[in-house]
Every structure is written in C-alpha cells, then in structure tokens.
Design a protein around this motif. Sequence first.
Motif, PDB file in Angstrom:
ATOM      1  N   ASN A 166      23.008 -68.056 -21.337  1.00  0.00           N
ATOM      2  CA  ASN A 166      22.819 -66.911 -22.156  1.00  0.00           C
ATOM      3  C   ASN A 166      21.293 -67.135 -22.350  1.00  0.00           C
ATOM      4  N   CYS A 167      20.238 -66.163 -22.222  1.00  0.00           N
ATOM      5  CA  CYS A 167      19.005 -66.211 -22.216  1.00  0.00           C
ATOM      6  C   CYS A 167      18.815 -65.081 -23.415  1.00  0.00           C
ATOM      7  N   ASP A 168      18.066 -65.377 -24.691  1.00  0.00           N
ATOM      8  CA  ASP A 168      17.654 -64.101 -25.516  1.00  0.00           C
ATOM      9  C   ASP A 168      16.323 -63.367 -25.121  1.00  0.00           C
ATOM     10  N   THR A 169      16.006 -62.517 -25.871  1.00  0.00           N
ATOM     11  CA  THR A 169      15.185 -61.763 -25.478  1.00  0.00           C
ATOM     12  C   THR A 169      13.598 -62.034 -26.286  1.00  0.00           C
ATOM     13  N   ASN A 170      13.599 -63.099 -26.948  1.00  0.00           N
ATOM     14  CA  ASN A 170      12.246 -63.454 -27.555  1.00  0.00           C
ATOM     15  C   ASN A 170      11.367 -63.669 -26.371  1.00  0.00           C
ATOM     16  N   ASN A 171      10.059 -63.748 -27.145  1.00  0.00           N
ATOM     17  CA  ASN A 171       8.798 -64.194 -26.064  1.00  0.00           C
ATOM     18  C   ASN A 171       8.340 -65.313 -26.574  1.00  0.00           C
ATOM     19  N   PRO A 172       8.441 -66.444 -25.988  1.00  0.00           N
ATOM     20  CA  PRO A 172       8.971 -66.877 -24.772  1.00  0.00           C
ATOM     21  C   PRO A 172      10.439 -66.893 -24.833  1.00  0.00           C
ATOM     22  N   PRO A 173      11.184 -66.631 -23.614  1.00  0.00           N
ATOM     23  CA  PRO A 173      12.883 -66.333 -24.038  1.00  0.00           C
ATOM     24  C   PRO A 173      13.219 -67.978 -23.884  1.00  0.00           C
ATOM     25  N   ARG A 174      14.382 -68.206 -24.713  1.00  0.00           N
ATOM     26  CA  ARG A 174      15.026 -69.219 -24.756  1.00  0.00           C
ATOM     27  C   ARG A 174      16.513 -69.176 -24.099  1.00  0.00           C
ATOM     28  N   CYS A 175      16.741 -70.091 -23.324  1.00  0.00           N
ATOM     29  CA  CYS A 175      17.893 -69.963 -22.713  1.00  0.00           C
ATOM     30  C   CYS A 175      18.904 -71.283 -22.689  1.00  0.00           C
ATOM     31  N   THR A 176      20.273 -70.896 -22.754  1.00  0.00           N
ATOM     32  CA  THR A 176      21.288 -71.941 -22.897  1.00  0.00           C
ATOM     33  C   THR A 176      22.026 -72.013 -21.640  1.00  0.00           C
ATOM     34  N   VAL A 177      22.182 -72.906 -21.053  1.00  0.00           N
ATOM     35  CA  VAL A 177      23.347 -73.412 -20.132  1.00  0.00           C
ATOM     36  C   VAL A 177      24.460 -74.334 -20.218  1.00  0.00           C
ATOM     37  N   ARG A 178      25.530 -74.044 -20.151  1.00  0.00           N
ATOM     38  CA  ARG A 178      26.617 -74.607 -20.618  1.00  0.00           C
ATOM     39  C   ARG A 178      27.508 -74.666 -19.238  1.00  0.00           C
ATOM     40  N   ILE A 179      27.951 -75.899 -18.924  1.00  0.00           N
ATOM     41  CA  ILE A 179      28.746 -76.249 -17.948  1.00  0.00           C
ATOM     42  C   ILE A 179      30.060 -76.894 -18.054  1.00  0.00           C
ATOM     43  N   LEU A 180      31.256 -76.420 -17.888  1.00  0.00           N
ATOM     44  CA  LEU A 180      32.380 -76.969 -18.424  1.00  0.00           C
ATOM     45  C   LEU A 180      33.076 -77.617 -16.910  1.00  0.00           C
ATOM     46  N   TRP A 181      33.854 -78.489 -17.050  1.00  0.00           N
ATOM     47  CA  TRP A 181      34.681 -79.013 -15.987  1.00  0.00           C
ATOM     48  C   TRP A 181      35.867 -79.876 -16.329  1.00  0.00           C
ATOM     49  N   ASP A 182      36.920 -80.140 -15.579  1.00  0.00           N
ATOM     50  CA  ASP A 182      38.101 -81.062 -15.886  1.00  0.00           C
ATOM     51  C   ASP A 182      37.807 -82.362 -15.602  1.00  0.00           C
ATOM     52  N   ASP A 183      37.811 -83.186 -16.339  1.00  0.00           N
ATOM     53  CA  ASP A 183      37.750 -84.554 -16.345  1.00  0.00           C
ATOM     54  C   ASP A 183      38.790 -85.441 -16.551  1.00  0.00           C
TER      55      ASP A 183
END
Length: 144
Positions: free
Chosen positions: A110-127
């Motif tokens: 998810n990247c917002d529309t601010n200047n500069p943009p702020r992005c969040t990356v989330r990864i999920l997996w089975d452990d």
Amino acid sequence: GVSLLEVLIAVVVLAVGLLGIARLQTQTLKLNHSAAQRSQAVMLAYYIMDAMRVNRTAAAAGAYNTGSPSNPTCSAPTASGRLASHDLADWFDRLKENLGNADTTCAMINCDTNNPPRCTVRILWDDSRAGGATNQSIELTSQL
C-alpha cells in the motif's frame, strides 16, 4: 554379574543422552529453517521496495498497491506491459519460491499519495514447520 549390571546402566544412560541430542538436533533444524524464511522475507520486502523506488511515479500512483491489511493477495498477478505489473509478478513468484508455494503465502503493498509517497509492504507465510506460530508476517514501511 556386578560389572555386567554396571555396563547395562552405562548403556542406558548413554542411550538417554543420545536421544536428547537427537531431539535437540531436530529442533535446531526446524528453527534454522524458520530463521532462513524470515531472512528471505526481509530481503524480498526490500527487493520490492527497491523496485518501487526505481518506478517511483507508478508507485505513487498506486500501480504497486495490492491487497489490503485484512485481505492480502495470495496469488501472483499476471504481468502486463507495465513495469509495475512485471515487478509484482516476479516478486510474487519469488515469494512462492522462497516462502512456500501455498495459499498462506500472501502479501500486501500500500502506497499513499503523499509527496514523497510512503509505502508499506507486508508479507505473510505459514511457519508451522518450526513449531511456533502458524502465521508469520513481516512489515516494512518506507518513504520512496
């Protein structure tokens, strides 16, 4: 007869010790695999973040956005003619390759529309193989 009994007791003590070492070895292998998957997840999060930095205009426009915190994407998108779609398709292929090709290997960007943009990356997996929590996740937030 007494020395035979002493040998029998020594063999039993040795067997118990070896069983403990074997259990410790299997637990170590599980935890090592879990740590390797966490390391892979971190590297993959930085990988897509770097790809978004290269294609900053598209990232700021939401071309990399996929899934949501409550509903992450679990299947690789089809690559089209855009660089962002190729990056996402390649990234999801790498996720499935390194964290397990299962329905539980999912991601959200998810990247917002601010200047500069702020992005969040989330990864999920089975452990669950490591004996800990079944669902593991890692989240990286950065400004592009």
